[in-house]
Scaffold this motif. Structure first.
Motif, mmCIF file in Angstrom:
data_model
loop_
_atom_site.group_PDB
_atom_site.id
_atom_site.type_symbol
_atom_site.label_atom_id
_atom_site.label_comp_id
_atom_site.label_asym_id
_atom_site.label_seq_id
_atom_site.Cartn_x
_atom_site.Cartn_y
_atom_site.Cartn_z
ATOM 1 N N ILE A 202 0.862 -1.187 0.000
ATOM 2 C CA ILE A 202 0.000 0.000 0.000
ATOM 3 C C ILE A 202 0.898 1.237 0.000
ATOM 4 O O ILE A 202 1.819 1.351 0.810
ATOM 5 N N VAL A 203 0.597 2.174 -0.892
ATOM 6 C CA VAL A 203 1.402 3.389 -1.005
ATOM 7 C C VAL A 203 0.646 4.625 -0.543
ATOM 8 O O VAL A 203 1.243 5.697 -0.420
ATOM 9 N N ALA B 240 -9.537 3.791 2.815
ATOM 10 C CA ALA B 240 -9.205 3.693 1.396
ATOM 11 C C ALA B 240 -7.713 3.437 1.264
ATOM 12 O O ALA B 240 -6.899 4.150 1.838
ATOM 13 N N CYS B 241 -7.354 2.388 0.492
ATOM 14 C CA CYS B 241 -5.964 1.991 0.307
ATOM 15 C C CYS B 241 -5.640 1.943 -1.180
ATOM 16 O O CYS B 241 -6.403 1.348 -1.971
ATOM 17 N N PHE B 242 -4.531 2.538 -1.557
ATOM 18 C CA PHE B 242 -4.076 2.504 -2.947
ATOM 19 C C PHE B 242 -2.742 1.777 -2.973
ATOM 20 O O PHE B 242 -1.786 2.162 -2.304
ATOM 21 N N THR B 243 -2.681 0.695 -3.764
ATOM 22 C CA THR B 243 -1.501 -0.152 -3.816
ATOM 23 C C THR B 243 -0.596 0.265 -4.962
ATOM 24 O O THR B 243 -0.965 1.063 -5.840
ATOM 25 N N SER B 244 0.599 -0.305 -4.969
ATOM 26 C CA SER B 244 1.577 0.044 -5.994
ATOM 27 C C SER B 244 1.195 -0.459 -7.377
ATOM 28 O O SER B 244 1.766 0.004 -8.371
ATOM 29 N N ASN B 245 0.259 -1.408 -7.473
ATOM 30 C CA ASN B 245 -0.203 -1.881 -8.783
ATOM 31 C C ASN B 245 -1.463 -1.155 -9.237
ATOM 32 O O ASN B 245 -2.246 -1.684 -10.024
ATOM 33 N N SER B 246 -1.671 0.068 -8.707
ATOM 34 C CA SER B 246 -2.750 0.976 -9.135
ATOM 35 C C SER B 246 -4.134 0.415 -8.858
ATOM 36 O O SER B 246 -5.061 0.572 -9.647
ATOM 37 N N ILE B 247 -4.307 -0.221 -7.716
ATOM 38 C CA ILE B 247 -5.614 -0.735 -7.301
ATOM 39 C C ILE B 247 -6.080 0.062 -6.095
ATOM 40 O O ILE B 247 -5.368 0.172 -5.085
ATOM 41 N N LEU B 248 -7.279 0.632 -6.220
ATOM 42 C CA LEU B 248 -7.911 1.320 -5.097
ATOM 43 C C LEU B 248 -8.838 0.352 -4.393
ATOM 44 O O LEU B 248 -9.752 -0.211 -5.018
ATOM 45 N N THR B 249 -8.609 0.130 -3.126
ATOM 46 C CA THR B 249 -9.411 -0.799 -2.332
ATOM 47 C C THR B 249 -9.952 -0.071 -1.115
ATOM 48 O O THR B 249 -9.196 0.626 -0.421
#
Length: 902
Positions: free
Chosen positions: A202-203, A215-224
């Motif tokens: 998570i970035v 809200a979490c945004f990961t390094s592979n451009s996924i918003l979860t």
């Protein structure tokens, strides 16, 4: 709150004034050279109630900003490793904010006194650096959960790790297991790549305003979007088609939408069901979506970049650019139901009927009555129109929806089954309609460009009307604040305070005008102090436009304002250089505490003391005395001027309090008793002044009852004090004749004792601090150690007894005691035989011999001389005391006392 790269935290209020001194959230302690310097930061997050920081060495800290309204026990229960930051003293606050010494000073722990200061901060360092080293991980980003949503009732720090997990840190690392750090294994819900490649960390993280979702945004451009406990996943959205890099900033738009911003790409808003909208800013032209497809990334010249900042709010998101501030808000459900094409909601039907009525259509009445056929449908339609109007910014749309609600209320009041017809009171919908109309008028007023407040209805309700008025006054809009408080009919104290701020602004404007550009400015410049004060009074009373002259029903315009109102305006006039206005206004203040404070601030100490004395408030009187003392220097001249000013100018109550205060401090052993003597002399109380000097002598006797090497100095002080006391008694005239005589005799006794000590070269002959009787006793005892000088010593004792007029019987008792205690038995026998009938009788001699353990012959020598008829009982008692029981029995038989015989 401003956080710099080196973790230096700056805090300001709405007027730009510094609240707390600058301090470092993270202190770099690597080496002595860097001690007291800040640590470079990777990220800083400002949240509701503080700021959280993450350093380059993986250390972290949470700063909580508190004030006097917070529970003091909350700060007391902070972790033992935490440190407190409090406002500096005035002498320290004059330093430059950028001074490194000040930052170092403020970073140290500051003590609390009896009550917490108005503003303070608690810095809690967290052991995240040690955790990262021990687990061989690094932290990528942080998010902070405010304390009102945290289970522990304290902020909780969430840190994303490089291995795709999240670590939660509590703010009690010293008492919690594992340093308060808990690893939440969320890899299966966030960052899972389906087994292809490593787990994406998570970035960026951000909590929803209600604290329920993260809200979490990961390094592979996924918003979860997941719940705060990571138990359920709410949303997963792929943004890789628009950009493979993480967003520059991410936040929430209300409680159900996430907003992301990419540099040169624009702002993306993602709804709760995966719906999205993109907004371009400046040269943004990229298209972001779910699929890869043919949607590409388009960029323009990077030299024309537009800086965009996201500011999440409780129901919207502010988008700040260098030229504008916009509000991004998801359309409220009530507004969507009302304005959706083909909507059959009750509110939409009522809106259509109202529009038809305004256009003159004959079908308007029939459309409205169709809503009233079903019970409760009309009330729902009215409420829907009112709610939708509150959420609108366009005034025309607001009026349209409010007209629809008013149109519905017309039918509601004519309905025979309506509750308002039966009770005679307005319905709940009518009350809500009036409140909403008032709220919208206030919102429209603060939305004007001259004010520039982009506030929504939900924010207005959250802040409350009183909070809106307070913020208007803090931002320098007292006139509007006063109008809003009057219009909303807020509490009396709120309205009075708003009027006072408006009056203070008026007085200040009259003082700051230097040139007249128009008629109003020329009029203000030409106004005298009395005219300015009169206008200020009208503003305070709410009668500046003539409205306060005629009281209305329920309007307290003619009632006196709340305590402290006139005083606050007077202080504003004093700061503006209008002393005459300040004097006129402060005379109208009724509250003693506020009036005294204002008078002390402007330097009218005597008037303040008079007000405190009339109020019979000892605390206020003491405050006046203390403030007056602070106005002088701390040297002897300043103290003298302070005492003279209090005695000559202050009321008698203040003078008595000052006298009692110094008398108490002098009685507690204070060495500085000169102020008390000075006060008594200025008040011409010579008797009390002399007695105070005499008490100092008694205090010297109590401090050291045993003679020591410092006795000479002590004796000199005694003589000095008694000499001064004699002089003071002499000033008192006939009233102090007896006291002066006693003091002079004591001085003469001290001199005679010193002469005896010098004559015989021994301190035992006349111990210091001894009375006349004790001195004679010491002289006679001293003869036992100097038998060759016994006659001379006895002569000196008799001379002293004659000089100080010691009664004969007392002298005989003293001699008997001295001879017996010093073992001079022959001298005692000769002294007893010196007269055939001693003035004290023979019983004291016999008792002295008995207690001294003398032989029976010696005892009987004294008892046999007691042959009088009245001496029978004394003889019997002496025989019993000496243990001569046979002689005691014979004496009892002679007395014929059966009780003694038995």
């Amino acid at each position: 709150v401003v956080v710099l790269r080196d973790s230096l935290v700056l805090s300001y209020d709405l007027l730009g004034k510094r609240v707390l001194p600058p301090f470092f959230a993270l202190i770099d302690r690597n080496g002595e050279r860097n001690l007291g310097k800040g640590m470079d930061l990777l990220e800083a997050r400002i949240f509701e109630g503080g700021v959280a920081v993450l350093g380059v060495d993986m250390s972290s800290a949470v700063v909580e900003f508190l004030d006097e309204h917070d529970d003091p026990s909350y700060a007391d229960e902070a972790d033992v490793t935490s440190r407190r930051i409090v406002p500096l003293m005035p002498s320290q606050s004059d330093q430059s904010p950028s001074d490194g010494k000040e930052g170092k000073l403020s970073a140290s722990a500051s003590p609390f006194f009896l009550a917490p200061p108005p503003h303070y901060a608690i810095i809690t360092p967290l052991p995240t650096a040690m955790y990262a080293r021990s687990n061989h991980i690094a932290f990528r980003c942080i998010a902070i959960l405010p304390r009102q949503y945290a289970p522990s009732c304290r902020p909780e720090l969430f840190l994303s790790t490089s291995d795709g997990s999240v670590v939660v840190s509590e703010l009690h690392p010293s008492t919690s297991p594992n340093g308060g750090l808990t690893d939440i294994d969320c890899r299966s819900k966030i960052g899972d790549t389906g087994g292809i490649g490593p787990i994406a960390p998570i970035v960026s993280m951000s909590f929803a305003p209600n604290g329920r979702f993260l809200a979490c945004f990961t390094s592979n451009s996924i918003l979860t979007v997941v719940s705060t406990t990571f138990e359920s996943k709410v949303l997963e959205f792929n943004t890789s088609s628009g950009s493979s890099s993480p967003p520059r900033s991410m936040g929430w738009c209300g409680e159900d939408s996430v907003v992301l911003h990419w540099k040169n790409l624009g702002v993306l808003m993602v709804g709760p069901y995966g719906d999205w909208l993109r907004f371009s800013y400046g040269n943004d032209s990229a298209v972001i979506g779910h699929g890869g497809g043919e949607d590409g990334l388009k960029r323009k010249n990077p030299s024309n970049e537009t800086e965009v900042y996201l500011v999440p709010e409780i129901d919207c998101c502010r988008i700040v650019t260098p030229t504008s501030v916009e509000i991004l808000q998801r359309v409220p459900p009530g507004t969507a139901d009302l304005l959706r094409i083909g909507s059959i909601e009750p509110g939409a039907l009522l809106l259509d009927a109202s529009d038809a009525f305004d256009s003159g259509s004959p079908n308007a009445d029939e459309a409205a009555r169709s809503i009233t056929q079903q019970e409760g449908l009309l009330e729902e339609a009215i409420q829907g129109c009112i709610t939708a109007a509150a959420g609108e910014f366009d005034v025309k749309v607001q009026k349209r929806m409010l007209r629809a609600a008013s149109y519905g209320l017309h039918f509601s009041c004519k309905d025979e089954n309506s509750p308002c017809r039966n009770t005679g009171r307005p319905s709940a919908e009518a009350v809500t309609f009036v409140k909403t109309a008032r709220k919208l008028r206030v919102l429209n007023a603060i939305h004007r460009p001259s004010i520039g407040w982009a506030m929504t209805a939900s924010q207005f309700d959250s802040v409350s009307p009183k909070g809106v008025v307070a913020r208007l006054m803090a931002s320098g809009k007292p006139s509007l604040a006063s109008s809003v408080s009057e219009y909303l009919k807020l509490g009396r104290k709120v309205r009075d305070y708003a009027r006072a701020m408006k009056a203070a602004a008026f007085v200040g404007s009259c003082s700051t005008l230097s040139c007249a550009n128009d008629t109003m400015s020329r009029r203000l410049i030409s106004m005298t102090d009395s005219q300015i004060a009169e206008e200020a009074i009208k503003i305070i009373k709410g009668a500046e436009n003539g409205k306060g002259d005629i009281p209305r029903k329920g309007e307290p315009n003619l009632t006196p304002p709340s305590p402290g109102i006139y005083a606050s305006v007077a202080l504003a006039a004093h700061r503006a250089g209008r002393k005459g206005v300040a004097d006129l206004l402060i005379m109208l203040e009724d509250g003693p505490a506020d009036k005294v404070h204002a008078l002390l601030t402007i330097g009218s100490y005597v008037d303040a003391a008079a007000v405190a004395a009339r109020a019979r408030d000892p605390d206020l009187i003491y405050v006046c005395i203390d403030a007056f003392e602070q106005a002088f220097s701390k040297d002897e001249e300043g103290k003298g001027l302070h005492i003279a000013g209090v005695i000559n100018k202050f009321p008698i109550e203040a003078v008595n309090m000052l006298t009692a205060y110094h008398a108490l401090t002098a009685g507690l052993g204070s060495r500085d008793f000169k102020p008390l003597i000075n006060i008594l002399l200025r008040r011409q109380k010579y008797l009390e002044a002399g007695l105070q000097m005499s008490k100092r002598v008694a205090a010297l006797n109590r401090t050291s009852p045993h003679y020591s090497t410092t006795s000479n100095d002590r004796e000199k002080l005694k003589i000095e004090y008694l000499t001064e006391a004699s002089r003071l008694f002499e000033l008192g005239g006939k009233e102090c004749v007896f006291q002066k005589s006693c003091t002079d005799e004591q001085l003469d006794l001290l001199a005679y004792q010193e002469q005896l000590r010098r004559t015989y070269g021994a301190y035992e002959v006349a111990p210091p601090s001894s009375s006349v009787t004790s001195t004679i006793l010491s002289i006679l005892k001293f003869a036992a150690s100097e038998p060759r000088s016994a006659h001379r010593i006895f002569a000196d004792a008799d001379k002293m007894a004659k000089k100080y007029k010691v009664p004969e019987k007392r002298l005989w008792y003293v001699k008997v005691r001295a001879f017996s205690e010093s073992g001079q038995w022959p001298v005692l026998r000769n002294f007893a035989d010196s007269r055939s009938k001693p003035p004290i009788g023979m019983k004291p001699f016999a008792l002295a011999a008995i207690k001294g353990g003398q032989s029976e012959v010696e005892i009987m020598h004294y008892i046999n001389r007691m042959q009088g008829q009245a001496d029978g009982e004394d003889r019997y008692d002496l025989f019993c005391e000496a243990g001569l029981w046979k002689r005691a029995l014979e004496e009892a038989v002679k007395l014929g006392d059966g009780r003694r015989i038995a």
